[in-house]
Scaffold this active site. Structure first.
Site, short mmCIF file in Angstrom:
data_model
loop_
_atom_site.label_atom_id
_atom_site.label_comp_id
_atom_site.label_asym_id
_atom_site.label_seq_id
_atom_site.Cartn_x
_atom_site.Cartn_y
_atom_site.Cartn_z
N LYS A 173 -35.92 -17.56 13.09
CA LYS A 173 -36.56 -16.44 12.92
C LYS A 173 -37.42 -16.71 11.28
O LYS A 173 -36.58 -16.85 10.57
CB LYS A 173 -35.76 -15.25 12.92
CG LYS A 173 -36.45 -14.00 12.70
CD LYS A 173 -35.65 -12.78 13.12
CE LYS A 173 -36.36 -11.37 12.79
NZ LYS A 173 -35.29 -10.53 13.36
N ASP A 209 -31.08 -0.44 18.94
CA ASP A 209 -32.22 -0.77 19.70
C ASP A 209 -31.81 -1.59 20.85
O ASP A 209 -32.50 -2.40 21.34
CB ASP A 209 -33.07 -1.75 18.84
CG ASP A 209 -34.64 -1.96 19.34
OD1 ASP A 209 -35.05 -1.18 20.09
OD2 ASP A 209 -35.25 -2.92 18.69
N GLU A 245 -35.17 -5.76 26.81
CA GLU A 245 -35.62 -7.03 26.20
C GLU A 245 -34.67 -7.59 24.95
O GLU A 245 -34.92 -8.38 24.57
CB GLU A 245 -37.04 -6.54 25.15
CG GLU A 245 -38.09 -6.47 26.35
CD GLU A 245 -38.27 -4.65 26.63
OE1 GLU A 245 -39.45 -4.40 27.00
OE2 GLU A 245 -37.17 -4.23 26.50
N ASN A 246 -33.72 -6.77 24.53
CA ASN A 246 -32.70 -7.15 23.59
C ASN A 246 -31.37 -7.93 24.31
O ASN A 246 -30.47 -7.91 23.72
CB ASN A 246 -32.38 -6.43 22.74
CG ASN A 246 -33.76 -6.20 21.63
OD1 ASN A 246 -34.54 -6.98 21.46
ND2 ASN A 246 -33.72 -4.98 20.81
N ASP A 269 -31.10 -9.07 18.63
CA ASP A 269 -32.02 -8.54 17.85
C ASP A 269 -31.25 -7.35 16.92
O ASP A 269 -31.10 -6.05 17.52
CB ASP A 269 -33.11 -8.23 18.55
CG ASP A 269 -34.07 -7.69 17.53
OD1 ASP A 269 -33.92 -7.33 16.25
OD2 ASP A 269 -35.24 -7.62 17.88
#
EC number: 2.7.11.1
Length: 286
Positions: free
Chosen positions: A49, A149, A153-154, A168
């Site tokens: 990242k 969060d 998607e995580n 994440d």
């Protein structure tokens, strides 16, 4: 993005290419790009990242520091690699960009696997898949951390290990003040729209662990039905739905599953289940 920005990006980490090589972009965040890379000494596939130097303003540096320290903390937990993405390395390259290197999970986001299951997974499969995510969040909470969060998607479906892992930690936070037992009361809105807890939307101070339970409840509902419990054509409509509507359960859903979701999606956080309650719910044994 614009052409120049892409053009100006180094394809290889010049002063660190003794350690890593990277090629294609596999993800994008608000201020970051994630590359597929290889750790050269052992050919281990990694995710790198990259947060560019110009995006490292003071408040964002604070958040990144927090994210990295939480990732580091997690690597010390027992069997952490069965539940979470593993942090391998962090460094600043010669252009002052921040690099966060994690293991590359061979798999797909839970979101993508649901796309092929229009009506969700059957409860037996869902239990197998979700059990580990529930335990991951439970472990975080037990260590006074909240993710903030949690969403489809995580969560990565690790195809090699046939299990789900949580990733994440950009919004993750300690839930107690350093060296004290005092719970921190949060006010900042974070997370993704379908998953926001009603107390966040009401702009009340909130308990981040209880809002995690809510988001995990939304995730569980989606895994079981292929849909979100609160939906709408616009942000405002979704917010309205979250704050005013009751959850409609599909008729084929078992009583135990409803009971669990009812506990997790209670609009009043003080009546909402804790993670230790929801991992002991009768649905898991039904």
């Amino acid at each position: 993005g614009n052409q120049n920005a892409t053009h100006a990006e180094p394809k290889e980490l010049t002063n660190n290419d003794i350690r890593y090589k990277w090629d294609r972009i596999i993800g994008r965040g608000e201020y970051s790009r994630v590359y597929h890379g290889i750790r050269l000494h052992d050919q281990l596939p990694v995710a790198i990242k990259v947060i560019q130097a110009q995006d490292l303003q003071k408040h964002r540096k604070q958040r990144l520091k927090r994210e990295i320290s939480i990732l580091r903390y997690i690597t010390k937990l027992t069997n952490h690699s069965e539940y979470f993405v593993t942090l391998l390395d962090t460094f600043i390259d010669d252009q002052s960009n921040l690099m966060i290197v994690t293991e590359l999970i061979p798999g797909i986001e839970l979101y993508e696997s649901l796309v092929t299951h229009d009506n969700g997974f059957n409860e037996t499969t869902a239990k197998k898949l979700l059990r580990r995510v529930f335990l991951a969040v439970y472990m975080l909470h037990k260590n006074n951390l909240a993710h903030r969060d949690i969403k489809l998607e995580n969560i990565m479906l690790d195809c090699s290990a046939k299990c789900l892992k949580l990733l994440d930690f950009g919004f993750a936070t300690p839930t107690v003040l350093p060296n004290s037992k005092d719970q921190i009361r949060f006010t900042d809105l974070c997370g993704s729209i379908h998953y926001l807890a009603p107390e966040m939307l009401a702009e009340k101070v909130y308990d981040a662990k209880k809002s995690d339970v809510w988001s995990l409840g939304i995730t569980t509902f989606a895994v079981l039905t292929g849909d979100f419990p609160f939906n709408g054509d616009s942000e405002a409509a979704i917010f309205q739905c979250i704050t005013t509507q009751n959850v409609q359960y599909p008729p084929q859903m078992s009583d135990e599953a409803r009971g669990l979701l009812h506990l997790m999606l209670h609009p009043d956080p003080s009546s909402r289940g804790t993670m230790s309650a929801v991992i002991r719910h009768s649905w898991w044994d039904s």
